[in-house]
Scaffold this active site. Structure first.
Site, PDB file in Angstrom:
ATOM      1  N   GLY A 248      39.074  31.697  37.120  1.00 44.29           N
ATOM      2  CA  GLY A 248      38.466  32.802  36.511  1.00 44.29           C
ATOM      3  C   GLY A 248      36.817  33.209  37.755  1.00 44.29           C
ATOM      4  O   GLY A 248      36.474  32.554  38.651  1.00 44.29           O
ATOM      5  N   LYS A 249      36.247  34.349  37.370  1.00 45.18           N
ATOM      6  CA  LYS A 249      35.114  34.644  38.193  1.00 45.18           C
ATOM      7  C   LYS A 249      34.099  33.876  38.480  1.00 45.18           C
ATOM      8  O   LYS A 249      33.473  33.747  39.546  1.00 45.18           O
ATOM      9  CB  LYS A 249      34.632  35.926  37.633  1.00 45.18           C
ATOM     10  CG  LYS A 249      35.022  36.960  38.295  1.00 45.18           C
ATOM     11  CD  LYS A 249      34.563  38.279  38.236  1.00 45.18           C
ATOM     12  CE  LYS A 249      35.358  39.529  37.733  1.00 45.18           C
ATOM     13  NZ  LYS A 249      36.562  39.809  37.140  1.00 45.18           N
ATOM     14  N   ARG A 250      34.322  32.742  37.430  1.00 47.10           N
ATOM     15  CA  ARG A 250      32.904  31.595  37.922  1.00 47.10           C
ATOM     16  C   ARG A 250      33.369  30.795  38.488  1.00 47.10           C
ATOM     17  O   ARG A 250      32.595  29.743  38.648  1.00 47.10           O
ATOM     18  CB  ARG A 250      32.890  31.265  36.079  1.00 47.10           C
ATOM     19  CG  ARG A 250      33.502  30.483  35.247  1.00 47.10           C
ATOM     20  CD  ARG A 250      33.259  29.862  33.966  1.00 47.10           C
ATOM     21  NE  ARG A 250      34.248  29.308  33.548  1.00 47.10           N
ATOM     22  CZ  ARG A 250      35.581  29.614  32.925  1.00 47.10           C
ATOM     23  NH1 ARG A 250      35.877  30.926  32.946  1.00 47.10           N
ATOM     24  NH2 ARG A 250      36.461  28.989  32.341  1.00 47.10           N
ATOM     25  N   HIS A 251      34.303  30.703  38.815  1.00 46.15           N
ATOM     26  CA  HIS A 251      34.720  29.620  39.874  1.00 46.15           C
ATOM     27  C   HIS A 251      35.093  30.057  41.205  1.00 46.15           C
ATOM     28  O   HIS A 251      35.358  29.466  42.320  1.00 46.15           O
ATOM     29  CB  HIS A 251      36.354  29.485  39.546  1.00 46.15           C
ATOM     30  CG  HIS A 251      36.489  29.112  38.035  1.00 46.15           C
ATOM     31  ND1 HIS A 251      37.128  29.718  36.913  1.00 46.15           N
ATOM     32  CD2 HIS A 251      36.493  27.936  37.875  1.00 46.15           C
ATOM     33  CE1 HIS A 251      37.105  28.591  36.079  1.00 46.15           C
ATOM     34  NE2 HIS A 251      36.735  27.789  36.062  1.00 46.15           N
ATOM     35  N   GLY A 252      34.197  30.763  41.109  1.00 45.64           N
ATOM     36  CA  GLY A 252      33.935  31.325  43.014  1.00 45.64           C
ATOM     37  C   GLY A 252      34.937  32.617  42.795  1.00 45.64           C
ATOM     38  O   GLY A 252      35.203  33.525  42.377  1.00 45.64           O
TER      39      GLY A 252
END
Length: 490
Positions: A248-252
């Site tokens: 998801g977005k929090r991973h980059g």
RNA sequence: GCCCUCAUCGUCUAGUCAGGUCUAGGACACAGGCCUUUCAAGCCUGGUACAUGGGUUCGAAUCCCGUUGAGGGCACCA
């Protein structure tokens, strides 16, 4: 039989890199089999439609080098390829099922359905439709009033899905819900539209994420109801983030566009994606493969079944490999947009700065993990630098006075150099270091800090040449002044 | 809660379908070294894995069962 596969995204935003990996598998398979790759837009959810999303999808695919034989922008014999333009077909097919007694109309309100589900959950049961309208006499639900059409799922027996990668998967029909096929707004649900389109468009193989496994029997039952032969299924595992959770977005970066903006080469990303969950096997130890090699070697049956963690480390390494393999001209061409974007050079690159850029390319090539890295690596060329703190101008194991002397000598050397070029500068500088009883590294370190403002920079003399004599002298002079002031103070 | 899927180094994987050649190979990352004007790049070296319990077999990473763990699904979303 010609292989026909498809990618059928919903235009709800930027396609997720995990989904794109599945697209890569589909595309590779289509090209290898000399089949057709079809793009179809599944925009049947009007509430989630995002303007411009179709363009985001098509441009992303093109950037990654994946073309499609049929679909938006290219047409084809099985169009239209946008589901919202095929509504009449779905409606008609749903009606056919009702007429055949394979489906039924249902006018239960969302509120009632929610109540039923709530009660079921409270009892620890799997929430599903209670069959209220299924048991009513045909015709009791008026076709003229708002209603949905549901599939009449058999209450007994099993549905078996054959998966190319996992073999037979058996589902008990009694655990399957009477799936809604046509919503009350007249739009089909995914299940109905996808089955009709895949059949009408002659899709032979469906490769999709394994999050679709559980709902596959519903669609298999639809094929059965229509009397159609289902395609070959291959469910590929999902892509996870470094923490083992769904990417998801929090991973980059997760969208194609983000990877592009961060300076990844499409060919590197493509290579990386192809090897995420799949490997050539057979003792092959290479990791870098051209698109053609991937097409040739890809083996759909050798896809790993465990979910894969997306490793930015490995992608960075691979991107660096691809950057190093580029010709200087090609690398320059790809670097320019990043300099422009950072405001280092004007969008219309003036011819007079082209030689500087060309000088820079070989200097940075093996130092880049991403194209965007070039900005931080070369900013001292394009923008003025602050005077470095004086301790950076004092060489290792040297006094301020020694350093000042060294700087002055370098100034003289630079000012008088007949050819202001890297090679022509290096030898005299080494000689100077020897004359001063310094190691080359000691002297170069001072100059590096004075001229680039950095402790870590591209090769010093190449940087100096790119910077030009005037700027180099100016920065040396400022370093000299800083040292003088420091000495006076102490 | 119910259903489904999966399980080799920290990560991506080879090997698993056709058990022995596997004291498990490669890559990324990491550590050390060489090279070297810094940083990279390159080269060399190193550590780390067959989740677990049982079975089948002369022999299991490979076959079977259980357990555990992980992921996914159970919408008028796709």
């Amino acid at each position: 039989m010609t292989v026909r596969v498809r990618f059928a995204p919903s235009p709800t935003g930027h396609p997720h890199i995990g989904n794109i990996r599945t697209v890569v598998f589909n595309w590779l398979f289509a090209r290898q089999q000399h089949g057709k790759f079809i793009l179809r837009i599944e925009d049947t959810d009007r509430t989630r439609y995002v303007e411009d999303a179709i363009h985001v999808i098509t441009s992303g695919l093109r950037w990654l080098g994946m073309d499609w034989d049929e679909g938006p922008e290219v047409g084809g014999d099985y169009g239209p390829y946008i589901q919202s333009q095929r509504l009449e077909l779905y409606r008609q097919k749903a009606e056919e099922l009702v007429a055949m007694g394979k489906a039924y109309r249902c006018d239960c309100s969302p509120e009632r359905l929610e109540q039923v589900r709530e009660a079921q959950r409270a009892r620890g049961e799997t929430p599903m439709y209670d069959g209220h309208c299924r048991n009513r006499p045909p015709g009791e639900v008026s076709p003229d009033k708002p209603h949905v059409i549901r599939l009449k799922v058999p209450r007994e027996g099993v549905t078996v899905m054959h998966d190319l990668l996992r073999g037979d998967i058996v589902f008990e029909n009694r655990l399957l819900d009477d799936q809604i096929l046509l919503k009350s707004d007249g739009f089909p649900t995914y299940h109905l539209a996808v089955v009709i389109d895949d059949h009408m468009m002659g899709i032979t193989h469906i490769m999709r994420g394994d999050d679709w496994i559980s709902s596959e029997p519903k669609r298999l039952l639809l094929y059965e109801a229509f009397g159609w032969e289902p395609p070959v299924y291959a469910h590929v595992p999902l892509v996870l983030g470094t923490d083992g959770k769904k990417l998801g977005k929090r991973h980059g970066a997760v969208s194609i566009d983000e990877f592009r903006r961060q300076g990844y080469l499409p060919e590197a990303l493509f290579n990386f994606l192809a090897l995420l969950g799949w490997a050539p096997g057979g003792g092959e130890e290479r990791e870098i493969f051209s698109r053609e090699e991937l097409i040739e070697r890809f083996d759909i049956t050798h896809i790993n079944l465990a979910p894969a963690v997306f490793s930015y480390d490995k992608l960075n390494w691979m991107n660096g490999c691809y950057i190093r393999a580029l010709s200087h001209d090609e690398l320059l061409r790809r670097l320019i947009p990043f300099w422009v974007e950072a405001g280092m050079i004007p969008p219309e690159v003036p011819v007079e700065i082209l030689p500087t850029l060309k000088l820079l390319v070989p200097l940075v090539q093996e130092r880049l993990k991403t194209l965007r890295d070039v900005v931080e690596l070369t900013d001292f060329i394009f923008t003025d630098i602050p005077v470095p703190p004086v301790e950076k101008l004092i060489g290792a194991k040297m006094t301020a006075e020694q350093s000042l002397d060294a700087i002055r000598r370098v100034q003289a050397l630079m000012a008088g150099a007949p050819h202001f070029e890297a090679e022509a500068l290096e030898m005299p500088m080494r000689q100077l270091a020897a004359d001063l009883g310094l190691k080359a590294g000691q002297l170069f370190g001072i100059v590096r800090n004075a001229v680039t403002g950095k402790e870590v920079s591209p090769p010093l003399f190449g940087s100096i040449e790119a910077l030009g004599r005037a700027t180099t002298l100016k920065r040396l002079e400022r370093a000299e002044e800083a040292l003088e002031a420091y000495i006076k103070q102490n």
